[in-house]
Enzyme design. Structure first.
Site, PDB file in Angstrom:
ATOM      1  N   GLU A 112       0.817  -1.183   0.045  1.00 28.16           N
ATOM      2  CA  GLU A 112      -0.011  -0.017   0.037  1.00 28.16           C
ATOM      3  C   GLU A 112       0.853   1.128  -0.123  1.00 28.16           C
ATOM      4  O   GLU A 112       0.453   2.318  -0.578  1.00 28.16           O
ATOM      5  CB  GLU A 112      -0.841  -0.006   1.247  1.00 28.16           C
ATOM      6  CG  GLU A 112      -1.830  -1.117   1.301  1.00 28.16           C
ATOM      7  CD  GLU A 112      -1.417  -2.442   1.984  1.00 28.16           C
ATOM      8  OE1 GLU A 112      -2.162  -3.432   2.639  1.00 28.16           O
ATOM      9  OE2 GLU A 112      -0.019  -2.495   2.025  1.00 28.16           O
ATOM     10  N   CYS A 151      -0.568   0.140   7.649  1.00 30.88           N
ATOM     11  CA  CYS A 151      -0.864   0.375   5.982  1.00 30.88           C
ATOM     12  C   CYS A 151      -2.254   0.914   6.188  1.00 30.88           C
ATOM     13  O   CYS A 151      -2.545   1.643   5.271  1.00 30.88           O
ATOM     14  CB  CYS A 151      -0.901  -0.854   5.257  1.00 30.88           C
ATOM     15  SG  CYS A 151       0.821  -1.300   5.031  1.00 30.88           S
ATOM     16  N   SER A 191      20.148 -40.832 -12.281  1.00 32.15           N
ATOM     17  CA  SER A 191      18.788 -40.076 -12.564  1.00 32.15           C
ATOM     18  C   SER A 191      18.841 -38.700 -13.195  1.00 32.15           C
ATOM     19  O   SER A 191      18.114 -38.069 -13.570  1.00 32.15           O
ATOM     20  CB  SER A 191      18.199 -39.798 -11.249  1.00 32.15           C
ATOM     21  OG  SER A 191      19.244 -39.007 -10.555  1.00 32.15           O
TER      22      SER A 191
END
Length: 395
Positions: free
Chosen positions: A85, A120, A204
């Site tokens: 804000e 805020c 892998s």
């Protein structure tokens, strides 16, 4: 479908081939389509803050004038710095835009308490905002509706609930930590279509494609901590840091190491980040060697002789960890799943069949289907040639 993943928070925005199964939250009132568009802008801003705000939530704010023009916008900065804000108000001021009588669209309730930054809700009131549209109330007990109440008491019209599901997903770990005291646990697995994570001999690299691996790094980057087991450390000697995407900070590395077998020379000590090693036995010499490498050693024994995994997650919650990204072997994966400690599977499936190999977990064997772990598909997205499946544990 995207052929590669963007090396930004946009990695989470690849086009889904199956839409999320959840239904967007319904606002308390029928709001105009322009409200939805402006809240979507605020959500995009919140996503830009994915990698920087922890342990604070990722919040976006858009301030819109009575003529529909965007006057200012912003997202939450690093912890201790300005919230969304305030950033939006600063942006409007820098552009010489007057915000009195305007509407703010905020993805989370404006805070009402004095922390490292001021409330805020007071900043919006003092700026003369006439209306605030909030996606979701803040679950933080220090806020928990007080910001909305203070705005309304000051004569500001407040609507709550617009695109709430999307706002919740952006801060899913923050919501869980605030309401349950533990982080959101996301288990990442890369496998073949027949569910193998490695050949029988342990090979892998690489089952999935480079775009999928880059996307995995983006999910690492959004987490507060990456968790692995001693088996992975000893077998692969990985760094488990974020390398494939830009990030302003490296997540904490958490290692499950019951017997304190982590070598002080392990690659995991190379990146600059906190390393927390959870053990089940005290071993002064090994502890000292690991602490000399900068590790923090925490002993949380379970009667089984292993680390108490539930206590470990409670400890991570106390340490303000919102999201845990698990990259481990089938044993630790199985243990976490058996104890009901996993919230979500992030699975990458490659279009290949590997036959007999190493599976995703060591769950089971089960004798009844009722014993299996039920999941719900949240999203399925194609990343390069692979599928990324987000599946959540049914509760």
């Amino acid at each position: 479908m995207p052929s590669k993943v963007a090396l930004t928070a946009g990695a989470f925005d690849a086009a889904p081939i199956i839409l999320p199964m959840s239904t967007p939250a319904t606002p308390h009132a029928i709001l105009p389509p322009t409200d939805t568009a402006h809240m979507a802008q605020a959500l995009d801003l919140a996503r830009q803050a994915l990698f920087i705000t922890s342990p604070n939530p990722r919040v976006g704010c858009v301030i819109v004038g009575t003529d529909g023009a965007v006057l200012g916008s912003g997202h939450t900065q690093r912890a201790g710095q300005a919230h969304a804000e305030v950033m939006a108000l600063r942006d409007a001021q820098a552009k010489n835009n007057q915000v009195q009588g305007a509407t703010a669209y905020v993805t989370l309730e404006p805070c009402s308490h004095q922390g490292r930054t001021g409330p805020c809700c007071d900043a919006l009131i003092q700026a003369g905002l006439a209306r605030v549209v909030v996606a979701l109330p803040d679950p933080n007990p220090q806020v928990a509706g007080q910001g909305i109440a203070r705005l309304r008491a000051a004569g500001v019209h407040v609507d709550v609930g617009l695109l709430g599901d999307q706002a919740h997903d952006i801060n899913i770990g923050f919501f869980k930590r605030m309401t349950q005291g533990t982080p959101w646990v996301r288990m990442k697995i890369a496998a073949s279509l027949d569910g193998q994570t490695a050949l029988e001999n342990g090979v892998s690299q690489w089952i999935t494609s480079a775009p999928a691996r880059d996307d995995g790094h983006a999910w690492r980057a959004r987490a507060c901590a990456v968790l692995t087991g001693i088996g992975t450390v000893l077998q692969d000697d990985p760094q488990l840091d974020v390398r494939a995407v830009p990030t302003p900070r490296q997540p904490t590395l958490v290692v499950m190491d019951s017997q304190l077998e982590t070598p002080p020379t392990a690659q995991l000590f190379k990146p600059q980040r906190p390393v927390w090693i959870y053990c089940a036995v005290e071993h002064d010499e090994r502890r000292a060697a690991l602490e000399a490498q900068g590790a923090q050693v925490i002993c949380l024994p379970h009667p089984s002789g292993k680390v108490d995994l539930a206590a470990m997650l409670q400890d991570l919650g106390h340490k303000h960890i919102n999201e845990v990204h698990v990259e481990a072997g089938h044993k630790l994966n199985g243990s976490l799943l058996r104890e009901g400690l996993v919230d979500e599977l992030l699975t990458y499936l490659a279009p290949k069949l590997m036959g007999q190999g190493r599976g995703m977990t060591n769950l089971g064997p089960f004798t009844h289907l009722s014993e299996t772990k039920a999941l719900t598909f949240h999203e399925v997205t194609q990343i390069g040639p692979d599928l990324r499946i987000l599946a959540r544990l049914a509760r």
